[in-house]
Scaffold this motif. Structure first.
Motif, PDB file in Angstrom:
ATOM      1  N   ALA A  35       6.577  -6.273  -2.583  1.00  0.00           N
ATOM      2  CA  ALA A  35       6.406  -5.484  -1.361  1.00  0.00           C
ATOM      3  C   ALA A  35       4.965  -5.012  -1.296  1.00  0.00           C
ATOM      4  CB  ALA A  35       7.365  -4.296  -1.356  1.00  0.00           C
ATOM      5  N   GLY A  36       4.177  -5.663  -0.459  1.00  0.00           N
ATOM      6  CA  GLY A  36       2.768  -5.313  -0.346  1.00  0.00           C
ATOM      7  C   GLY A  36       2.535  -4.249   0.699  1.00  0.00           C
ATOM      8  N   CYS A  37       1.715  -3.265   0.368  1.00  0.00           N
ATOM      9  CA  CYS A  37       1.360  -2.228   1.343  1.00  0.00           C
ATOM     10  C   CYS A  37      -0.001  -1.641   0.981  1.00  0.00           C
ATOM     11  CB  CYS A  37       2.417  -1.135   1.423  1.00  0.00           C
ATOM     12  SG  CYS A  37       2.697  -0.227  -0.098  1.00  0.00           S
ATOM     13  N   ARG A  38      -0.616  -0.990   1.958  1.00  0.00           N
ATOM     14  CA  ARG A  38      -1.968  -0.459   1.781  1.00  0.00           C
ATOM     15  C   ARG A  38      -2.007   0.727   0.826  1.00  0.00           C
ATOM     16  NH1 ARG A  38      -6.771  -0.939   4.432  1.00  0.00           N
ATOM     17  NH2 ARG A  38      -5.807  -2.469   5.834  1.00  0.00           N
ATOM     18  N   ASN A  39      -0.972   1.580   0.889  1.00  0.00           N
ATOM     19  CA  ASN A  39      -0.970   2.817   0.107  1.00  0.00           C
ATOM     20  C   ASN A  39       0.363   2.986  -0.622  1.00  0.00           C
ATOM     21  OD1 ASN A  39      -1.436   5.379  -0.945  1.00  0.00           O
ATOM     22  ND2 ASN A  39      -0.963   6.431   0.989  1.00  0.00           N
ATOM     23  N   PRO A  40       0.519   2.353  -1.779  1.00  0.00           N
ATOM     24  CA  PRO A  40       1.791   2.457  -2.509  1.00  0.00           C
ATOM     25  C   PRO A  40       2.187   3.890  -2.848  1.00  0.00           C
ATOM     26  CG  PRO A  40       0.470   0.665  -3.393  1.00  0.00           C
ATOM     27  CD  PRO A  40      -0.417   1.425  -2.436  1.00  0.00           C
TER      28      PRO A  40
END
Length: 248
Positions: A35-40
């Protein structure tokens, strides 16, 4: 649909989050759901999901920051090794709605950077892992089970569907992504990697708004059904979440 590994960008909300959620709940579920995201650190819902499902792994992928791509590739490589990555789903994007007399050059550049250049460069970074998956697979022909790049478009990025004008930054960025995907479908075919454009329709997310015609759950139900049926004939085409093949 037997997918051992999948990476989804923009997974902290909306369609991306729902894709992760439904895949995690599926039986069988992929061995690895990235699950890729800018702000984990701020992705609370994703973190709850990852605690419940050990196969959900959160990656920091900031579209536009290519250094984050290489770090993500290294993390995925450590997990899957020679098995490779089966599916890269470029879902992350931004929508800037500007009319002709309002739009600025900076807004045009920003949407193009995130919605067009970002997916291209991320795919380039993960291509070796996609090829490993294709090479090691026992499946013949093209499919998500073997190796695939799925790029999220929009009805606003389909020329034949433009009946209202406007959206000057967003429409061209998605049209360019569609053309990039078509080229990928040709360039990747000999390596056993499929490339397909996914049109999610109008969905009630932060981007789509409350008046949309489908919920994220309905949309993702359809997308996963479409993914299971993708093959040689769909390579390079625009597939809507309901299974319909769309014109560029």
């Amino acid at each position: 649909m037997q997918i051992a590994s999948i990476l989804i960008t923009g997974a902290n909300r909306g369609i991306g989050y729902e894709l992760v959620r439904q895949l995690a709940a599926a039986n069988p579920s992929p061995d690895f759901i990235y699950a890729g995201c800018r702000n984990p650190d701020g992705a609370d819902k994703l973190k709850e999901l990852a605690q419940k499902h050990p196969n959900v792994k959160i990656l920091k992928i900031a579209i536009g920051d290519e250094s984050s791509y290489q770090t993500a590739v290294q993390q995925v490589s450590q997990d899957i090794g020679d098995r490779g990555l089966n599916v890269l789903f470029n879902n992350a994007g931004i929508l800037t709605n500007r009319k002709f007399h309002e739009v600025t050059a900076e807004e045009m550049r920003k949407d193009y950077e995130v919605d067009t250049i970002g997916p291209l460069m991320l795919t380039k970074a993960f291509y070796p892992l996609l090829k490993k998956a294709a090479d090691s697979s026992q499946v013949k022909g093209l499919s998500c089970t073997r190796a695939a790049v799925l790029n999220m478009t929009s009805g606003l990025g389909l020329i034949n569907s433009n009946t209202s004008g406007g959206f000057y930054p967003y429409r061209p960025a998605k049209i360019a992504l569609n053309m990039i995907t078509k080229s990928m479908s040709i360039d990747f075919k000999s390596d056993g990697i499929m490339a397909v454009i996914i049109d999610p329709g109008w969905v009630s997310t932060d981007m789509g708004g409350k008046n949309a015609s489908a919920t994220p759950s309905q949309c993702v139900d359809g997308i996963l059904s479409v993914m299971a049926k993708l093959g040689e004939e769909e390579n390079g085409k625009v597939k809507k979440w309901n299974g319909q093949t769309m014109e560029y």
